[in-house]
Design a protein around this motif. Structure first.
Motif, PDB file in Angstrom:
ATOM      1  N   ILE A   1      33.509  33.672  41.987  1.00 41.06           N
ATOM      2  CA  ILE A   1      32.970  34.923  42.526  1.00 41.06           C
ATOM      3  C   ILE A   1      32.646  34.680  43.992  1.00 41.06           C
ATOM      4  O   ILE A   1      31.839  33.800  44.322  1.00 41.06           O
ATOM      5  N   ALA A   2      33.257  35.459  44.888  1.00 41.66           N
ATOM      6  CA  ALA A   2      33.011  35.329  46.329  1.00 41.66           C
ATOM      7  C   ALA A   2      32.020  36.404  46.762  1.00 41.66           C
ATOM      8  O   ALA A   2      32.066  37.547  46.280  1.00 41.66           O
TER       9      ALA A   2
ATOM     10  N   GLN B   1      30.725  40.022  34.084  1.00 40.63           N
ATOM     11  CA  GLN B   1      29.867  41.166  34.386  1.00 40.63           C
ATOM     12  C   GLN B   1      29.217  41.009  35.754  1.00 40.63           C
ATOM     13  O   GLN B   1      29.147  41.959  36.538  1.00 40.63           O
ATOM     14  N   VAL B   2      28.773  39.801  36.048  1.00 40.61           N
ATOM     15  CA  VAL B   2      28.164  39.527  37.364  1.00 40.61           C
ATOM     16  C   VAL B   2      29.196  39.705  38.467  1.00 40.61           C
ATOM     17  O   VAL B   2      28.910  40.254  39.530  1.00 40.61           O
ATOM     18  N   ALA B   3      30.418  39.248  38.191  1.00 36.72           N
ATOM     19  CA  ALA B   3      31.494  39.404  39.182  1.00 36.72           C
ATOM     20  C   ALA B   3      31.763  40.874  39.459  1.00 36.72           C
ATOM     21  O   ALA B   3      31.952  41.289  40.610  1.00 36.72           O
TER      22      ALA B   3
ATOM     23  N   SER C   1      37.006  42.263  40.627  1.00 36.71           N
ATOM     24  CA  SER C   1      37.610  42.583  39.338  1.00 36.71           C
ATOM     25  C   SER C   1      37.864  41.295  38.564  1.00 36.71           C
ATOM     26  O   SER C   1      37.750  40.188  39.107  1.00 36.71           O
ATOM     27  N   GLU C   2      38.218  41.449  37.289  1.00 34.13           N
ATOM     28  CA  GLU C   2      38.506  40.273  36.460  1.00 34.13           C
ATOM     29  C   GLU C   2      39.682  39.485  37.017  1.00 34.13           C
ATOM     30  O   GLU C   2      39.719  38.252  36.973  1.00 34.13           O
ATOM     31  N   THR C   3      40.655  40.198  37.587  1.00 31.16           N
ATOM     32  CA  THR C   3      41.810  39.532  38.202  1.00 31.16           C
ATOM     33  C   THR C   3      41.407  38.771  39.458  1.00 31.16           C
ATOM     34  O   THR C   3      41.900  37.672  39.719  1.00 31.16           O
ATOM     35  N   ASP C   4      40.493  39.335  40.226  1.00 36.01           N
ATOM     36  CA  ASP C   4      40.081  38.709  41.492  1.00 36.01           C
ATOM     37  C   ASP C   4      39.455  37.337  41.290  1.00 36.01           C
ATOM     38  O   ASP C   4      39.616  36.436  42.127  1.00 36.01           O
ATOM     39  N   ILE C   5      38.730  37.151  40.182  1.00 39.70           N
ATOM     40  CA  ILE C   5      37.960  35.915  40.024  1.00 39.70           C
ATOM     41  C   ILE C   5      38.796  34.765  39.473  1.00 39.70           C
ATOM     42  O   ILE C   5      38.394  33.606  39.556  1.00 39.70           O
ATOM     43  N   LYS C   6      39.970  35.057  38.925  1.00 45.74           N
ATOM     44  CA  LYS C   6      40.766  34.012  38.266  1.00 45.74           C
ATOM     45  C   LYS C   6      41.639  33.296  39.296  1.00 45.74           C
ATOM     46  O   LYS C   6      42.550  33.885  39.875  1.00 45.74           O
ATOM     47  N   LEU C   7      41.379  32.024  39.499  1.00 48.33           N
ATOM     48  CA  LEU C   7      42.175  31.210  40.427  1.00 48.33           C
ATOM     49  C   LEU C   7      43.294  30.456  39.733  1.00 48.33           C
ATOM     50  O   LEU C   7      44.170  29.899  40.398  1.00 48.33           O
TER      51      LEU C   7
END
Length: 631
Positions: free
Chosen positions: A274-275, A297-299, A305-311
């Motif tokens: 999470i940025a 949920q915090v993200a 979004s859920e996609t944004d947090i997945k590296l």
């Protein structure tokens, strides 16, 4: 030879111009110059210049390789001929020779000093901004020419460049041409169509003996035996040389110790991050996580979004920010990190999956170590073996003897077809690149020592032609069943064509389109507005060509893509092209500029060919390209 230079020296302006020549002759063609004459030692003559068989084969091979790379698969000679590559390559070589003849006529010349200076400043021969003579030497060896030969080739290109650049600089694109092309490309049309149900039509029935005899006589070239050849093949490949490599356990273990890091499987972690825009937002999120809120949920509350947090699954070295990498690779699975102020962002991370790393033992990777060493050894030996084979050829030794001396694979292929089928109907050569090797054999001649072909698996093959068996006519009794199938297919097409014409005329006379479709067992489908480059389902390229020649409301028909039925179509709407934007206008202008330049070069070359009298040895050309063999 010129195309080999092109591969090494793509920065030369001259080769851009030669590329234009290839394209232009796809339009102009060479048929007007094929006379059947030509010097016995040349494929074509242009004034006092010549195009040799060897030059053509080298250029054609290079172009075929380039085309295969673009296609993502190896193309055959038949496929290359089908798109006219053989004619374009010959036209290119003829065009180059014609410009050379014109340069001689104009008395143009360049000194050796000027050519040498050009080589030293050419980016193609620079390494780190400095001239690298090794690159020039590498090119010279690739072409198989002396230093003098390389300079002579460069001189020809520079002289051609002097003449053709003047033509290109004068090209101007009229605005009316840009507007016309925009209208042509942007116009769309709506089409209604249906396909005949061929099963509902009358069948041709049984042919008479006279029908079959007539069909056979009119199509004799379809019923020929395959041409066959007796080929001698010597292969030199990395894989074959690797079999000769031998290493002791001590040597393998030493290599393992020197390269053991290369065999380490690093730890991998599936990371979520999470940025945050600032430290305050990160602190608010960290508090929410401590209170038990879900990471996703915090993200979401932080705007991710859920996609944004997945590296994804990463090794430590693959992480961009070292500080974040250090933190996430110390965490327990699913444990959120503290706030991390990285180089670029402030973040909170966690690892949802951990794949432990591993350093394999010597015994576990022994085979890999041996394969790596064998590859290195074989690569170093390849050039040495190539030289030995070349020496043996120079001494007049047959390939079988050379192969025996060097303990290399040798294949004696008797009665092989172009399709790699032996006299027993089985595959004749069961090795990688077999198709390339067989095709090379069918381009060769008895007693003519051909150049080795470069194989895709890093190696070479030498092919000699020992015997040629031309194709022969099959008797009627041998192919009677095939003749019957041909007759039936043609009669079926006639029935379909006649019925489609009747239905088309009925629609033109006012019968409802949908009603005709129903009677023919078809279903009416209507396309969206489509342009010239689109082929909707149920239609073909031939149908679309007709559609864009029809007026609104007109009807026509054509064969389906599989040739088993006919499709009837009606043009319902014509939509004019929208006004082009600035970017599109500029792209069209650039496209037209290149086309006009191409046409200028083509006209110039065509005029030179008339002046210098081009003569192509047609029989030689067809034999070299394999076009003289029935397919």
């Amino acid at each position: 030879m010129l195309e080999s230079i092109k591969r090494w020296a793509s920065g030369w302006v001259a080769f851009f111009l030669i590329g234009l020549l290839i394209f232009s002759f796809a339009i102009w063609g060479i048929a007007d110059y094929i006379t059947g004459g030509g010097g016995r030692g040349a494929l074509a003559t242009i004034g006092d210049k010549q195009v040799t068989v060897q030059e053509f084969q080298r250029a054609f091979g290079n172009e075929l390789n380039a085309l295969s790379r673009q296609a993502g698969r190896r193309l055959t000679y038949e496929q290359a001929r089908a798109v006219g590559l053989d004619g374009r390559v010959l036209s290119q070589l003829i065009g180059s020779s014609a410009v050379e003849a014109h340069a001689d006529e104009l008395g143009l010349a360049l000194s050796d000093k000027a050519i040498a200076e050009g080589l030293t400043t050419d980016p193609s021969f620079q390494n780190g901004g400095t001239f690298d003579r090794n690159l020039v030497e590498r090119l010279r060896r690739e072409l198989g020419v002396s230093e003098r030969g390389l300079i002579d080739l460069r001189r020809k290109d520079d002289l051609r460049n002097q003449i053709t650049t003047a033509l290109l600089r004068a090209t101007v694109v009229p605005e009316t041409m840009v507007d016309a092309l925009s209208d042509y490309r942007g116009e769309t049309r709506v089409i209604s169509h249906f396909t005949l149900d061929a099963a509902k039509l009358a069948q041709p029935g049984e042919p008479t003996a006279e029908d079959l005899k007539k069909t056979y006589e009119e199509n004799k070239r379809r019923f020929m035996t395959d041409p066959r050849r007796h080929l001698n093949v010597l292969r030199l490949t990395i894989d074959e040389l690797k079999k000769k490599a031998a290493f002791s356990d001590a040597e393998l273990r030493q290599a393992y110790e020197q390269t053991r890091k290369a065999y380490v499987v690093p730890e991998k972690r599936r990371i979520e991050q999470i940025a945050f825009p600032d430290l305050a937002a990160a602190q608010k999120a960290a508090e929410a996580l401590k209170q038990g809120k879900a990471f996703a949920q915090v993200a979401k509350q932080a705007g991710s979004s859920e996609t944004d947090i997945k590296l994804g699954l990463k090794t430590k070295d693959q992480m961009i920010d070292e500080k974040i990498a250090e933190a996430v690779f110390k965490l327990e699975k699913d444990q959120p990190s503290d706030i991390i102020e990285g180089k670029f962002i402030t973040a909170i991370v966690r690892a949802t999956e951990i794949q432990p790393g591993k350093e394999p033992t010597f015994e576990e990777v022994k085979d890999k170590v041996k394969d790596q060493l064998s590859n290195q050894w074989a690569s170093a030996q390849l050039r040495e073996y190539y030289g030995k084979i070349d020496d043996g050829r120079g001494e007049g030794k047959p390939l079988k003897e050379i192969a025996a001396e060097l303990k290399l694979p040798y294949h004696d292929l008797k009665g092989i077809t172009r399709g790699n089928v032996n006299s027993e109907g089985k595959p004749g050569l069961l090795v990688p690149n077999a198709t390339d090797i067989i095709q090379a054999g069918f381009r060769g001649e008895i007693g003519l020592e051909s150049e080795p072909i470069q194989l895709r698996d890093t190696g070479y093959a030498w092919v000699d032609v020992a015997e040629i068996t031309d194709s022969k006519q099959k008797t009627f009794d041998q192919v009677k069943d095939d003749v019957k199938r041909l007759w039936t297919d043609r009669e079926t097409r006639k029935i379909l064509s006649k019925k489609a014409k009747e239905l088309t005329e009925a629609i033109k006379s006012g019968t409802d389109f949908a009603k005709v479709a129903e009677q023919a067992g078809g279903k009416v489908e209507t396309t969206a507005a489509v342009g010239r480059s689109t082929i909707p389902d149920g239609l073909t390229q031939a149908a679309m060509a007709q559609v864009f020649a029809l007026r609104k409301g007109e009807v026509s028909n054509t064969e389906t893509a599989d040739g088993k039925s006919r499709v009837i179509f009606r043009l319902d709407e014509i939509n004019k092209a929208p006004e082009p934007g600035k970017d599109l206008t500029e792209r069209l202008r650039n496209e037209l500029l290149q086309q006009l330049r191409t046409d200028s070069i083509a006209s110039y070359i065509a005029a030179l060919q008339e002046r210098f009298s081009v003569d192509i040895n047609q029989a030689q050309f067809r034999r070299v390209t394999g076009a003289d063999q029935p397919q």
